[in-house]
Design a protein around this motif. Structure first.
Motif, PDB file in Angstrom:
ATOM      1  N   GLU A 310       1.122  -1.278   0.102  1.00 36.48           N
ATOM      2  CA  GLU A 310       0.041   0.126   0.090  1.00 36.48           C
ATOM      3  C   GLU A 310       0.803   1.373   0.073  1.00 36.48           C
ATOM      4  O   GLU A 310       0.547   2.232  -0.583  1.00 36.48           O
ATOM      5  CB  GLU A 310      -0.951   0.004   1.071  1.00 36.48           C
ATOM      6  CG  GLU A 310      -2.049  -1.348   1.210  1.00 36.48           C
ATOM      7  CD  GLU A 310      -2.961  -1.285   2.249  1.00 36.48           C
ATOM      8  OE1 GLU A 310      -2.983  -0.347   3.031  1.00 36.48           O
ATOM      9  OE2 GLU A 310      -3.692  -1.975   2.253  1.00 36.48           O
ATOM     10  N   GLY A 311       2.025   1.098   0.619  1.00 35.18           N
ATOM     11  CA  GLY A 311       2.895   2.372   0.600  1.00 35.18           C
ATOM     12  C   GLY A 311       3.449   2.741  -0.800  1.00 35.18           C
ATOM     13  O   GLY A 311       3.563   3.583  -1.173  1.00 35.18           O
ATOM     14  N   ASN A 312       3.593   1.659  -1.773  1.00 35.92           N
ATOM     15  CA  ASN A 312       3.899   2.013  -3.103  1.00 35.92           C
ATOM     16  C   ASN A 312       2.671   1.897  -3.920  1.00 35.92           C
ATOM     17  O   ASN A 312       2.773   2.126  -5.352  1.00 35.92           O
ATOM     18  CB  ASN A 312       4.951   0.864  -3.535  1.00 35.92           C
ATOM     19  CG  ASN A 312       6.214   0.946  -2.905  1.00 35.92           C
ATOM     20  OD1 ASN A 312       6.899   1.780  -3.345  1.00 35.92           O
ATOM     21  ND2 ASN A 312       6.735   0.264  -2.012  1.00 35.92           N
ATOM     22  N   LYS A 313       1.602   1.959  -3.539  1.00 40.23           N
ATOM     23  CA  LYS A 313       0.199   2.048  -3.988  1.00 40.23           C
ATOM     24  C   LYS A 313       0.346   0.998  -5.231  1.00 40.23           C
ATOM     25  O   LYS A 313      -0.260   1.265  -6.366  1.00 40.23           O
ATOM     26  CB  LYS A 313       0.241   3.394  -4.598  1.00 40.23           C
ATOM     27  CG  LYS A 313      -0.052   4.459  -3.611  1.00 40.23           C
ATOM     28  CD  LYS A 313      -0.362   5.918  -3.955  1.00 40.23           C
ATOM     29  CE  LYS A 313      -0.576   6.932  -2.884  1.00 40.23           C
ATOM     30  NZ  LYS A 313      -0.593   8.415  -3.358  1.00 40.23           N
ATOM     31  N   CYS A 314       0.688  -0.121  -4.874  1.00 42.46           N
ATOM     32  CA  CYS A 314       0.613  -1.351  -6.006  1.00 42.46           C
ATOM     33  C   CYS A 314      -0.378  -2.337  -5.699  1.00 42.46           C
ATOM     34  O   CYS A 314      -0.217  -3.454  -6.331  1.00 42.46           O
ATOM     35  CB  CYS A 314       2.167  -1.803  -6.182  1.00 42.46           C
ATOM     36  SG  CYS A 314       2.885  -2.438  -4.707  1.00 42.46           S
ATOM     37  N   GLY A 315      -1.243  -2.235  -4.485  1.00 37.81           N
ATOM     38  CA  GLY A 315      -2.090  -3.349  -4.132  1.00 37.81           C
ATOM     39  C   GLY A 315      -2.858  -2.802  -3.207  1.00 37.81           C
ATOM     40  O   GLY A 315      -2.858  -1.794  -2.558  1.00 37.81           O
ATOM     41  N   ILE A 316      -3.499  -3.979  -2.513  1.00 34.36           N
ATOM     42  CA  ILE A 316      -4.233  -3.958  -1.264  1.00 34.36           C
ATOM     43  C   ILE A 316      -4.047  -5.087  -0.367  1.00 34.36           C
ATOM     44  O   ILE A 316      -3.568  -6.119  -0.839  1.00 34.36           O
ATOM     45  CB  ILE A 316      -5.695  -3.586  -1.726  1.00 34.36           C
ATOM     46  CG1 ILE A 316      -6.342  -4.839  -2.400  1.00 34.36           C
ATOM     47  CG2 ILE A 316      -6.038  -2.528  -2.239  1.00 34.36           C
ATOM     48  CD1 ILE A 316      -7.867  -4.664  -2.813  1.00 34.36           C
ATOM     49  N   THR A 317      -4.194  -4.697   0.868  1.00 36.50           N
ATOM     50  CA  THR A 317      -4.012  -5.935   1.781  1.00 36.50           C
ATOM     51  C   THR A 317      -5.214  -6.384   2.579  1.00 36.50           C
ATOM     52  O   THR A 317      -6.025  -5.365   2.932  1.00 36.50           O
ATOM     53  CB  THR A 317      -2.852  -5.491   2.937  1.00 36.50           C
ATOM     54  OG1 THR A 317      -3.312  -4.375   3.600  1.00 36.50           O
ATOM     55  CG2 THR A 317      -1.790  -5.218   2.175  1.00 36.50           C
ATOM     56  N   VAL A 318      -5.338  -7.523   2.882  1.00 33.23           N
ATOM     57  CA  VAL A 318      -6.689  -7.908   3.550  1.00 33.23           C
ATOM     58  C   VAL A 318      -6.296  -9.211   4.345  1.00 33.23           C
ATOM     59  O   VAL A 318      -5.177  -9.665   4.564  1.00 33.23           O
ATOM     60  CB  VAL A 318      -7.556  -8.736   2.505  1.00 33.23           C
ATOM     61  CG1 VAL A 318      -8.193  -7.753   1.533  1.00 33.23           C
ATOM     62  CG2 VAL A 318      -7.053  -9.837   1.904  1.00 33.23           C
ATOM     63  N   ASP A 319      -7.262  -9.577   5.340  1.00 27.91           N
ATOM     64  CA  ASP A 319      -7.217 -10.577   6.144  1.00 27.91           C
ATOM     65  C   ASP A 319      -6.581 -11.910   5.578  1.00 27.91           C
ATOM     66  O   ASP A 319      -7.663 -12.438   4.730  1.00 27.91           O
ATOM     67  CB  ASP A 319      -8.188 -10.942   7.379  1.00 27.91           C
ATOM     68  CG  ASP A 319      -8.230 -11.929   7.980  1.00 27.91           C
ATOM     69  OD1 ASP A 319      -7.147 -12.701   8.117  1.00 27.91           O
ATOM     70  OD2 ASP A 319      -9.291 -12.390   8.868  1.00 27.91           O
ATOM     71  N   PRO A 320      -5.612 -12.659   5.535  1.00 29.15           N
ATOM     72  CA  PRO A 320      -5.310 -13.737   4.762  1.00 29.15           C
ATOM     73  C   PRO A 320      -6.194 -15.186   5.494  1.00 29.15           C
ATOM     74  O   PRO A 320      -6.192 -16.038   4.292  1.00 29.15           O
ATOM     75  CB  PRO A 320      -3.864 -14.159   5.138  1.00 29.15           C
ATOM     76  CG  PRO A 320      -3.568 -13.531   6.286  1.00 29.15           C
ATOM     77  CD  PRO A 320      -4.551 -12.334   6.556  1.00 29.15           C
TER      78      PRO A 320
END
Length: 375
Positions: A310-320
């Motif tokens: 997210e810091g590089n604005k290249c994707g998103i993170t979720v609960d795995p």
């Protein structure tokens, strides 16, 4: 010292394949290109010279005991036969060998891929009641032994901090940028979306959650999941094959040199590792390989991964651990093609500017120059 006079180097691993990305494609080839005569002793089906690296193959052990005892002894015997100046080993079970080699006057480098002390807590073959004791004992042994070695190389900053004042440096698992992956020459299929995971197919890497997430995605999106790797557990493989979602899953395995072309043909890259101690502060190859291929990423919501993705604005993170949340993230991206393209471009730019192996390779060569007093 000129290139021709650089000393012999032996790289040792009783656990990894000879063609492991970090060991062969990054480190061994970089050293060979720098003029070192490199011999790599690791699991391989034959002896051969590949990309100027002399590979001496170790057979696949039948069980853990054979690997840790017989395989280790054979690797040690083969290593001694080379009579090299520098020995660079990659597995904690080779620490005793490293100490013997150091006693024999060799230069020794210990390459630490993981936080092994933390990973002991996830070893199913160890009774849970003794894991804390074993972890603490190993931590003491590893640090005490490492004081004897010429250098410690670690894969992440988190692992590096464990060694405190012991001489160590971080070589990150950043991707190799070569002519073969500087351009996007592969067309993505139209009318069907490919979601990809590339790497080992293990339970703690979130393979079941990834597979089950496909069942939560709206059929109108025509999503296919490509799992590009090998199962290490046959029972787990059987479980995945028996899932209702398996008809939307493609299982495949290709050599490392062919992985990038598969990434180029996909639309989204997944890295849904479980939140176990050894994963939370790791920096897996696949994150940066996805970025290198211009893929938007959906990754586990660990603080470090969130900072990268997210810091590089290249994707998103979720609960795995939540297949439905993974599915919602996939749908969110697929329904926003412009955002997907933007994220892919951001990731690619970040790799080219700050996450490539080139600078890590220069650090590796400097380590060797330092311990050999080469100018």
């Amino acid at each position: 010292m000129n290139t021709a006079s650089k000393p012999d180097v032996v790289i040792l691993s009783s656990v990894h394949s000879a063609l492991d990305v970090r060991i062969f494609y990054k480190q061994a080839r970089s050293l060979a290109d720098a003029g070192y005569k490199v011999t790599l002793i690791a699991r391989h089906d034959k002896n051969e010279i590949k990309d100027k690296v002399n590979i001496i193959g170790l057979s696949m052990p039948k069980n853990r005991f054979q690997r840790m005892i017989a395989q280790t002894f054979r690797a040690f015997r083969l290593a001694l036969n080379q009579n090299a100046v520098v020995y660079h080993f990659h597995d904690p079970e080779l620490i005793p060998i490293g100490l013997i080699l150091k006693f024999l006057g060799k230069k020794v480098i210990y390459d630490v891929h993981e936080d092994y002390q933390a990973s002991i807590y996830t070893k199913d073959w160890l009774p849970s009641l003794i894991r804390t004791t074993v972890s603490n004992l190993f931590d003491w042994l590893e640090k005490k032994s490492s004081q004897k070695f010429n250098y410690i190389i670690t894969a992440t900053d988190h692992i590096s901090k464990r060694f405190g004042n012991i001489k160590n440096i971080v070589l990150h698992n950043y991707p190799i940028i070569e002519n073969g992956n500087n351009e996007f020459g592969c067309q993505k299929s139209k009318g069907e979306y490919t979601i990809i995971y590339a790497g080992g197919l293990a339970r703690i890497r979130g393979i079941r959650e990834i597979a089950e997430s496909i069942g939560h995605i709206n059929d109108r999106l025509h999503v296919k999941l490509k799992l590009l790797g090998k199962f290490s557990d046959r029972d787990f493989e059987t479980q995945i094959r028996s899932l209702a979602e398996f008809d939307k899953i493609e299982l495949s395995y290709v050599p490392y040199t062919e992985v990038f072309s598969h990434l180029l043909s996909a639309h989204v890259g997944l890295a849904m590792f479980h939140p176990v101690p050894n994963h939370i502060d790791s920096m897996p190859n696949k994150l940066f390989e996805y970025m290198s291929a211009g893929l938007p990423i959906i990754a586990s919501d660990f603080p470090l991964w969130k900072q990268i993705v997210e810091g590089n604005k290249c994707g998103i993170t979720v609960d795995p651990m939540n297949p439905k949340a993974i599915a919602e993230a996939i749908e969110y991206l697929l329904e926003r093609p412009e955002l997907m393209n933007e994220m892919g471009e951001n990731g690619r730019k970040a790799v080219l500017e700050k996450y490539s192996w080139q600078k890590e390779s220069e650090k590796l060569i400097k380590i060797y120059s330092d311990i050999l007093n080469v100018k």
